[in-house]
Design a protein around this motif. Structure first.
Motif, PDB file in Angstrom:
ATOM      1  N   GLU A 187       0.838  -1.204   0.000  1.00  0.00           N
ATOM      2  CA  GLU A 187       0.000   0.000   0.000  1.00  0.00           C
ATOM      3  C   GLU A 187       0.868   1.246   0.000  1.00  0.00           C
ATOM      4  OE1 GLU A 187      -3.960   0.798   1.961  1.00  0.00           O
ATOM      5  OE2 GLU A 187      -3.168  -0.784   3.270  1.00  0.00           O
ATOM      6  N   ARG A 188       0.430   2.265  -0.711  1.00  0.00           N
ATOM      7  CA  ARG A 188       1.032   3.605  -0.633  1.00  0.00           C
ATOM      8  C   ARG A 188       0.053   4.473   0.172  1.00  0.00           C
ATOM      9  NH1 ARG A 188       4.153   6.733  -4.196  1.00  0.00           N
ATOM     10  NH2 ARG A 188       5.387   4.814  -4.419  1.00  0.00           N
ATOM     11  N   ILE A 189       0.492   4.905   1.343  1.00  0.00           N
ATOM     12  CA  ILE A 189      -0.339   5.716   2.237  1.00  0.00           C
ATOM     13  C   ILE A 189       0.302   7.089   2.363  1.00  0.00           C
ATOM     14  CG2 ILE A 189      -1.305   5.907   4.564  1.00  0.00           C
ATOM     15  CD1 ILE A 189      -1.059   2.793   4.675  1.00  0.00           C
ATOM     16  N   VAL A 190      -0.488   8.135   2.201  1.00  0.00           N
ATOM     17  CA  VAL A 190       0.015   9.510   2.214  1.00  0.00           C
ATOM     18  C   VAL A 190      -0.615  10.273   3.363  1.00  0.00           C
ATOM     19  CG1 VAL A 190       0.148  11.685   0.945  1.00  0.00           C
ATOM     20  CG2 VAL A 190       0.431   9.507  -0.278  1.00  0.00           C
ATOM     21  N   SER A 202       0.646  17.284  -6.169  1.00  0.00           N
ATOM     22  CA  SER A 202      -0.040  16.084  -5.680  1.00  0.00           C
ATOM     23  C   SER A 202       0.872  14.858  -5.774  1.00  0.00           C
ATOM     24  CB  SER A 202      -1.306  15.834  -6.498  1.00  0.00           C
ATOM     25  OG  SER A 202      -2.173  16.948  -6.426  1.00  0.00           O
ATOM     26  N   PRO A 203       0.661  13.885  -4.906  1.00  0.00           N
ATOM     27  CA  PRO A 203       1.446  12.651  -4.990  1.00  0.00           C
ATOM     28  C   PRO A 203       1.113  11.844  -6.238  1.00  0.00           C
ATOM     29  CG  PRO A 203      -0.244  12.468  -3.295  1.00  0.00           C
ATOM     30  CD  PRO A 203      -0.259  13.883  -3.758  1.00  0.00           C
ATOM     31  N   GLU A 204       2.087  11.065  -6.675  1.00  0.00           N
ATOM     32  CA  GLU A 204       1.887  10.256  -7.886  1.00  0.00           C
ATOM     33  C   GLU A 204       0.960   9.073  -7.633  1.00  0.00           C
ATOM     34  OE1 GLU A 204       5.933   9.227  -8.672  1.00  0.00           O
ATOM     35  OE2 GLU A 204       5.914   7.497  -7.310  1.00  0.00           O
ATOM     36  N   ARG A 205       0.789   8.729  -6.356  1.00  0.00           N
ATOM     37  CA  ARG A 205      -0.065   7.601  -6.014  1.00  0.00           C
ATOM     38  C   ARG A 205      -0.446   7.704  -4.552  1.00  0.00           C
ATOM     39  NH1 ARG A 205       2.418   1.657  -5.017  1.00  0.00           N
ATOM     40  NH2 ARG A 205       0.617   0.728  -3.965  1.00  0.00           N
ATOM     41  N   ALA A 206      -1.660   7.299  -4.213  1.00  0.00           N
ATOM     42  CA  ALA A 206      -2.097   7.212  -2.816  1.00  0.00           C
ATOM     43  C   ALA A 206      -3.258   6.229  -2.744  1.00  0.00           C
ATOM     44  CB  ALA A 206      -2.508   8.577  -2.274  1.00  0.00           C
ATOM     45  N   PRO A 222      -3.300  10.743  -9.713  1.00  0.00           N
ATOM     46  CA  PRO A 222      -3.782  10.100 -10.955  1.00  0.00           C
ATOM     47  C   PRO A 222      -4.924   9.110 -10.739  1.00  0.00           C
ATOM     48  CG  PRO A 222      -1.397  10.249 -10.971  1.00  0.00           C
ATOM     49  CD  PRO A 222      -1.826  10.703  -9.618  1.00  0.00           C
ATOM     50  N   GLU A 223      -4.826   8.291  -9.683  1.00  0.00           N
ATOM     51  CA  GLU A 223      -5.902   7.355  -9.375  1.00  0.00           C
ATOM     52  C   GLU A 223      -6.435   7.684  -7.990  1.00  0.00           C
ATOM     53  OE1 GLU A 223      -6.651   2.528  -8.981  1.00  0.00           O
ATOM     54  OE2 GLU A 223      -5.065   3.296 -10.308  1.00  0.00           O
ATOM     55  N   THR A 224      -7.710   7.994  -7.892  1.00  0.00           N
ATOM     56  CA  THR A 224      -8.305   8.446  -6.641  1.00  0.00           C
ATOM     57  C   THR A 224      -8.064   7.427  -5.521  1.00  0.00           C
ATOM     58  OG1 THR A 224     -10.036   9.557  -7.888  1.00  0.00           O
ATOM     59  CG2 THR A 224     -10.413   9.257  -5.529  1.00  0.00           C
ATOM     60  N   PRO A 225      -7.649   7.885  -4.330  1.00  0.00           N
ATOM     61  CA  PRO A 225      -7.450   6.954  -3.215  1.00  0.00           C
ATOM     62  C   PRO A 225      -8.728   6.184  -2.893  1.00  0.00           C
ATOM     63  CG  PRO A 225      -6.529   9.112  -2.709  1.00  0.00           C
ATOM     64  CD  PRO A 225      -7.290   9.269  -3.973  1.00  0.00           C
ATOM     65  N   ALA A 226      -8.552   4.941  -2.501  1.00  0.00           N
ATOM     66  CA  ALA A 226      -9.709   4.125  -2.116  1.00  0.00           C
ATOM     67  C   ALA A 226     -10.305   4.614  -0.808  1.00  0.00           C
ATOM     68  CB  ALA A 226      -9.293   2.663  -1.990  1.00  0.00           C
ATOM     69  N   GLU A 227      -9.445   5.207   0.037  1.00  0.00           N
ATOM     70  CA  GLU A 227      -9.913   5.720   1.326  1.00  0.00           C
ATOM     71  C   GLU A 227      -9.282   7.080   1.590  1.00  0.00           C
ATOM     72  OE1 GLU A 227     -10.234   3.205   5.068  1.00  0.00           O
ATOM     73  OE2 GLU A 227      -8.550   4.506   5.641  1.00  0.00           O
ATOM     74  N   ILE A 228     -10.090   8.021   2.042  1.00  0.00           N
ATOM     75  CA  ILE A 228      -9.604   9.352   2.418  1.00  0.00           C
ATOM     76  C   ILE A 228     -10.071   9.627   3.837  1.00  0.00           C
ATOM     77  CG2 ILE A 228      -9.643  11.821   1.914  1.00  0.00           C
ATOM     78  CD1 ILE A 228     -10.259  11.114  -0.999  1.00  0.00           C
ATOM     79  N   THR A 240     -19.449  14.035  -3.070  1.00  0.00           N
ATOM     80  CA  THR A 240     -20.157  14.372  -4.304  1.00  0.00           C
ATOM     81  C   THR A 240     -19.318  14.085  -5.541  1.00  0.00           C
ATOM     82  OG1 THR A 240     -19.385  16.673  -4.317  1.00  0.00           O
ATOM     83  CG2 THR A 240     -21.441  16.197  -3.135  1.00  0.00           C
ATOM     84  N   LYS A 241     -18.014  13.884  -5.344  1.00  0.00           N
ATOM     85  CA  LYS A 241     -17.111  13.730  -6.482  1.00  0.00           C
ATOM     86  C   LYS A 241     -16.525  12.327  -6.622  1.00  0.00           C
ATOM     87  CE  LYS A 241     -15.691  18.582  -6.759  1.00  0.00           C
ATOM     88  NZ  LYS A 241     -16.057  18.747  -8.181  1.00  0.00           N
ATOM     89  N   TYR A 242     -16.442  11.592  -5.512  1.00  0.00           N
ATOM     90  CA  TYR A 242     -15.735  10.309  -5.543  1.00  0.00           C
ATOM     91  C   TYR A 242     -16.553   9.195  -4.890  1.00  0.00           C
ATOM     92  CZ  TYR A 242     -11.828  13.492  -6.424  1.00  0.00           C
ATOM     93  OH  TYR A 242     -11.027  14.472  -6.943  1.00  0.00           O
ATOM     94  N   ASP A 243     -16.266   8.001  -5.309  1.00  0.00           N
ATOM     95  CA  ASP A 243     -16.860   6.819  -4.688  1.00  0.00           C
ATOM     96  C   ASP A 243     -15.971   6.250  -3.594  1.00  0.00           C
ATOM     97  OD1 ASP A 243     -19.086   6.873  -6.367  1.00  0.00           O
ATOM     98  OD2 ASP A 243     -18.038   5.754  -7.938  1.00  0.00           O
ATOM     99  N   SER A 244     -14.912   6.950  -3.279  1.00  0.00           N
ATOM    100  CA  SER A 244     -13.988   6.500  -2.237  1.00  0.00           C
ATOM    101  C   SER A 244     -14.684   6.435  -0.884  1.00  0.00           C
ATOM    102  CB  SER A 244     -12.801   7.461  -2.132  1.00  0.00           C
ATOM    103  OG  SER A 244     -12.178   7.645  -3.379  1.00  0.00           O
ATOM    104  N   ARG A 245     -14.064   5.709   0.040  1.00  0.00           N
ATOM    105  CA  ARG A 245     -14.533   5.697   1.421  1.00  0.00           C
ATOM    106  C   ARG A 245     -13.997   6.961   2.095  1.00  0.00           C
ATOM    107  NH1 ARG A 245     -12.658   1.816   6.196  1.00  0.00           N
ATOM    108  NH2 ARG A 245     -14.472   1.962   7.555  1.00  0.00           N
ATOM    109  N   ILE A 246     -14.894   7.867   2.474  1.00  0.00           N
ATOM    110  CA  ILE A 246     -14.494   9.158   3.063  1.00  0.00           C
ATOM    111  C   ILE A 246     -14.798   9.107   4.547  1.00  0.00           C
ATOM    112  CG2 ILE A 246     -14.618  11.647   2.852  1.00  0.00           C
ATOM    113  CD1 ILE A 246     -13.912  10.322   0.219  1.00  0.00           C
ATOM    114  N   LEU A 247     -13.765   9.115   5.373  1.00  0.00           N
ATOM    115  CA  LEU A 247     -13.936   8.962   6.811  1.00  0.00           C
ATOM    116  C   LEU A 247     -13.548  10.207   7.585  1.00  0.00           C
ATOM    117  CD1 LEU A 247     -12.223   5.461   7.336  1.00  0.00           C
ATOM    118  CD2 LEU A 247     -14.650   5.926   7.038  1.00  0.00           C
ATOM    119  N   ILE A 248     -14.248  10.441   8.684  1.00  0.00           N
ATOM    120  CA  ILE A 248     -13.814  11.419   9.688  1.00  0.00           C
ATOM    121  C   ILE A 248     -13.544  10.626  10.968  1.00  0.00           C
ATOM    122  CG2 ILE A 248     -14.439  13.422  11.071  1.00  0.00           C
ATOM    123  CD1 ILE A 248     -16.200  14.365   8.814  1.00  0.00           C
ATOM    124  N   PRO A 249     -12.274  10.353  11.295  1.00  0.00           N
ATOM    125  CA  PRO A 249     -11.951   9.518  12.472  1.00  0.00           C
ATOM    126  C   PRO A 249     -12.472  10.127  13.766  1.00  0.00           C
ATOM    127  CG  PRO A 249     -10.004   9.843  11.071  1.00  0.00           C
ATOM    128  CD  PRO A 249     -11.054  10.779  10.580  1.00  0.00           C
TER     129      PRO A 249
END
Length: 470
Positions: A171-174, A192-196, A436-442, A461-470
């Motif tokens: 995994e690449r975690i940013v 922006s990072p090249e991958r996350a 380049p590729e939207t993170p699976a989790e933000i 509204t923009k992504y299907d990623s898992r958007i969390l507020i810890p």
């Protein structure tokens, strides 16, 4: 197993501390002080002690040297942490300086003990050039490497890319740290990072945008002119690192551009001379801010192209003729007394930025009650700090409590949000969109509840990623 935990900056914007565990080992990203009323924390020894396991922590990675990201490092060491402190090369210069100040907050006033702790910290620091991978550990089927990229927040700030391997899973975690706004003076803007695969991102201004640089510059000019028209003092509660240097840079540019123009009509110096921009006195009354301004000057190779060009033209954006630095406590007290009774127009930058202590408190006590004076906020004010109270109640003629006493706010209160060192909502979104590729989790951290929720809604509204507020 690759796991993220949060030990701070989840109920507000201070106390940043995040953990990335890979198998049985892990790292910390920052270890900062809590400020204001966040989570009931306060700067006392009992509340600053590390309250989570650290035996498995192999390294601390520092995104930048603001106190809310590094202030608890002495307590981390006292808890038995023995690993390296990884940071950018500019941060390596500044970290001992800021921690010397932090050591005096609830830790110790013993000069010899402070020096021993600072020597220990210096011995642990690993300066890491931007864009260079560093292997933190490789144990059995698990490994972790980190890389720092420029974050544009303050000099030396970085976001952290982590390449984690655990039992054949990669995994690449940013971790964003604090991101800067584009076109900030002195600093290259973040890319922006090249991958996350997973992204942990700050949201200090997740609900709003800043003014653009040209707008805020001329609004600063207008505030200075209007405030100086009545011969008062403009007090700027100054963060020692970042905002102070950016403001000096902008004020120098105004003096350079408008030098012979009158600052304001009907404002004169003694003997009837008109006050022009080149006569305007700028005072930095904060030894720590002065130290970091000097360090900023020494680290010119890390300035952006615009600032470097000014230096090549012979200008000195952080050391100009109208600038006075106050060092000793006696000179500080004399300056407070003089400005309280005089009608000499002056701009004072004094620490601390949220008015929680330091020399700015003496200025506030002396100047808040006079309508001639102005308080100008250029940075975020956390809930529970005197700065937030002045900003909230000052425009309505309210009061603020300083050292247990109430002070009526008759001075005018201004805020130029564009000088925040933090990215605005659109800047944060652009950082995410640039991957380049939207993170699976933000994961959204480091923001007040409203700011985090607003940014979460925008991302959803923009992504299907898992958007969390810890």
């Amino acid at each position: 197993m690759i796991e993220i935990k949060h030990h701070g900056a989840t109920t507000g914007v201070t106390g940043s501390c995040h953990e990335l565990s890979v198998g049985d080992a892990g790292i910390l990203i920052d270890c900062g002080l809590f400020q204001g009323q966040e989570a009931g924390h306060s700067s006392t020894a009992s509340n600053l002690a590390i309250d989570f396991p650290i035996d498995h922590i192999r390294a601390l990675v520092v995104t930048h040297v603001h106190i809310d990201h590094v202030g608890r490092i002495p307590y981390l060491l006292a808890s038995g942490f023995e690993g390296p402190i990884i940071c950018s090369e500019p941060s390596a210069f500044m970290l001992p300086e800021i921690l010397e100040d932090a050591l005096k907050i609830g830790f110790t006033r013993d000069r010899k003990l402070i020096e021993r702790v600072l020597d220990l910290i210096r011995s642990r620091i690993v300066p890491l050039p931007y864009s260079q991978w560093y292997s933190v550990f490789a144990e059995g089927e698990c490994s972790l490497s980190v890389r720092l990229q420029q974050a544009g927040h303050i000099l030396g700030s970085a976001y952290v890319e982590c390449d984690a391997w655990a039992n054949q899973v990669s995994e690449r975690i940013v971790f964003s740290g604090d991101l800067g706004a584009p076109h900030a003076p002195l600093l290259p803007e973040p890319t922006s990072p090249e991958r996350a695969d997973r992204l942990v991102i700050e949201s200090t201004y997740g609900d709003k945008d800043h003014e653009d640089r040209e707008t805020r510059r001329y609004r600063l000019k207008a505030i200075l002119e209007n405030a100086l028209a009545d011969g008062g003092t403009i007090l700027v509660p100054a963060f020692s690192i970042g905002r102070t240097q950016e403001l000096l840079y902008e004020i120098e540019s105004l003096i350079h551009e408008f030098g012979d123009d009158e600052v304001a009509e009907d404002v004169s110096l003694p003997h009837g001379a008109k006050l022009s921009w080149k006569d305007l006195e700028i005072v930095v009354d904060s030894p720590l801010a002065a130290d970091f301004t000097r360090i900023y000057r020494d680290l010119k190779p890390y300035w952006d192209a615009e600032a470097t060009e000014l230096v090549n033209e012979g200008r000195h954006p952080l050391s100009f003729e109208q600038l006075t630095v106050i060092d000793s406590h006696e000179d500080h007290l004399n300056a407070v007394s003089y400005l309280a009774r005089s009608h000499r127009p002056c701009v004072v930058l004094a620490g601390s930025g949220m008015c929680t202590g330091g020399r700015v408190v003496n200025y506030l006590k002396a100047l808040l009650g006079d309508v001639r004076n102005d308080v100008l906020f250029v940075g975020y004010q956390a809930v529970g700090t005197p700065g937030r109270e002045i900003l909230s109640y000052g425009p309505h003629g309210g009061y603020v409590e300083l050292d247990g006493e109430r002070y009526t706010i008759r001075a005018r209160v201004h805020q130029v949000g564009g000088y925040s060192a933090h990215a605005g909502q659109s800047d944060l979104l652009r950082f995410v969109e640039g991957i380049p590729e939207t993170p699976a989790e933000i994961r959204i951290v480091h923001g007040d509840a409203d700011a985090k929720l607003a940014f979460q809604h925008l991302l959803e509204t923009k992504y299907d990623s898992r958007i969390l507020i810890p």
